[in-house]
Design an enzyme around this catalytic site. Structure first.
Site, short mmCIF file in Angstrom:
data_model
loop_
_atom_site.label_atom_id
_atom_site.label_comp_id
_atom_site.label_asym_id
_atom_site.label_seq_id
_atom_site.Cartn_x
_atom_site.Cartn_y
_atom_site.Cartn_z
CG HIS A 1 -1.70 5.27 -0.41
ND1 HIS A 1 -2.13 5.91 0.60
CD2 HIS A 1 -2.25 4.78 -0.71
CE1 HIS A 1 -3.34 4.86 1.50
NE2 HIS A 1 -3.48 4.47 0.01
NE ARG B 1 -4.31 1.88 2.45
CZ ARG B 1 -4.41 2.73 2.86
NH1 ARG B 1 -3.46 2.84 4.56
NH2 ARG B 1 -5.12 3.59 3.41
CG HIS C 1 -8.23 -3.56 -1.33
ND1 HIS C 1 -9.36 -2.69 -1.57
CD2 HIS C 1 -7.10 -3.17 -1.10
CE1 HIS C 1 -8.77 -1.63 -0.89
NE2 HIS C 1 -7.07 -1.72 -1.39
CG ASN D 1 -0.74 8.18 3.24
OD1 ASN D 1 -1.14 7.29 2.92
ND2 ASN D 1 0.59 9.60 2.78
#
Ligand code: HEM
Ligand SMILES: [Ca+2]
Length: 296
Positions: A42, A38, A169, A70
């Site tokens: 990001h 992740r 996910h 975040n």
């Protein structure tokens, strides 16, 4: 301009060093693989894959780590910092933090049983970061399908890339604050699943906000295609997850991935390479940071 062999003479042990750092972190805490994957997403969605997310806030600098997507959520910074320390020992001043994160994301997926791919490298590190861009560019779990499609197309990724990448996910956890509305207020959700998740997520906002639940009810520490099977059974945890299978244009892609682990794996790997190509700094732009948490 990124290539798979950028460091092959300047830092021949790079890949082995990153792999062993990821391996020890993920074997002691499997969720860490999800967290590192992740971090890379990001990073790439905010001014490209330039290590901007790795810059720590200071009294005179506000970066991305406390942006809404975040704050109290992004984790794994220590793992990247430790790998960087090991890489600096072997090849001082050569390898960017942005590249270490790209390689570590791949190794995390592999370590949890997902597909392998050759990581393109040669990125340099940003000297800046943008909290505002992190707030606006990283997709939110409240988004509709058309908003999700737009947020990915803004960085050159297709709808199919978006669905494949959402398969990330299949690993990791979400906080109650991100799935509360879904499990209490939505109707396109399996009833038993909603009840189960309500048990670890109090209805009242503010209470239990940080309680965790797996994004994939079946196998949160193995990288497989069960995320897509969940969606077909209305067991997506986030609103944004279930948007991918809710009677719209992406239903057929979800069905395809749920029937074919190999097509999910190959599309996911290809989309990760594509995401890794988002506006890298190359040539003499940016710098090679000495420490990932701050500029030189
Ligand atoms: C499609 C739009 C996406 C949305 C709206 C979204 C949203 C979220 C949210 C809300 C969480 C839970 C965070 C928390 O509660 O602390 C999460 C976790 C996660 N996301 Fe996404 N995400 C998206 C796409 C992606 C992509 C493209 C990747 C990687 C390729 C990814 C990888 C992950 C992982 C691995 C976790 C679990 C992290 C952990 O356990 O530490 N997500 N995401
Ligand atoms: Ca970035």
């Amino acid at each position: 301009q990124l290539t798979t062999n950028f460091y092959s003479t300047s830092c021949p042990n790079l890949l082995a060093t990153v792999k062993s750092g990821v391996k020890s972190a993920v074997s002691s805490q499997p969720r860490m693989g999800a967290s590192i994957l992740r971090l890379f997403f990001h990073d790439c969605f905010v001014n490209g894959c330039d290590g901007s997310i790795l810059l720590d806030d200071t009294s005179s600098f506000t970066g991305e780590q406390n942006a809404n997507p975040n704050r109290n959520s992004a984790r794994g910074f220590n793992v990247i910092d430790n790998i960087k320390t090991a890489v600096e020992k072997a090849c001082p001043g050569v390898v960017s933090c942005a590249d270490i994160l790209a390689i570590a994301a791949r190794d995390s997926v592999v370590q949890l049983g997902g597909p392998n791919w050759n990581v393109k490298v040669g990125r340099r590190d940003a000297k800046t970061a943008s909290q505002a861009a992190a707030n606006s560019n990283i997709p939110a779990p409240s988004m509709s399908l058309s908003q999700l499609i737009r947020s990915f197309s803004a960085v050159g990724l297709s709808t199919r890339d978006m669905v494949a990448l959402s398969g990330a996910h299949t690993i990791g956890q979400s906080r109650c604050t991100n799935f509360r509305t879904r499990v209490y207020n939505e109707t396109n959700i399996n009833a038993a699943f909603a009840t189960l998740r309500q048990r670890s997520c109090p209805r009242t906002a503010g209470s239990g906000d940080g309680n965790l639940a797996p994004l994939d009810i079946n196998s949160a520490t193995s990288f497989d295609n069960s995320y897509f099977k969940n969606l077909m059974a209305q067991r997506g945890l986030l609103h944004s997850d279930q948007e991918l299978f809710n009677g719209g244009s992406t239903d057929s892609i979800v069905r395809g991935y749920s029937n074919s682990p190999s097509s999910f794996n190959s599309d996911f790997a290809a989309a990760m390479i594509k995401m890794g190509d988002i506006s890298p700094l190359t040539g003499s732009s940016g710098e090679i940071r000495k420490v990932c948490g701050r500029t030189n």
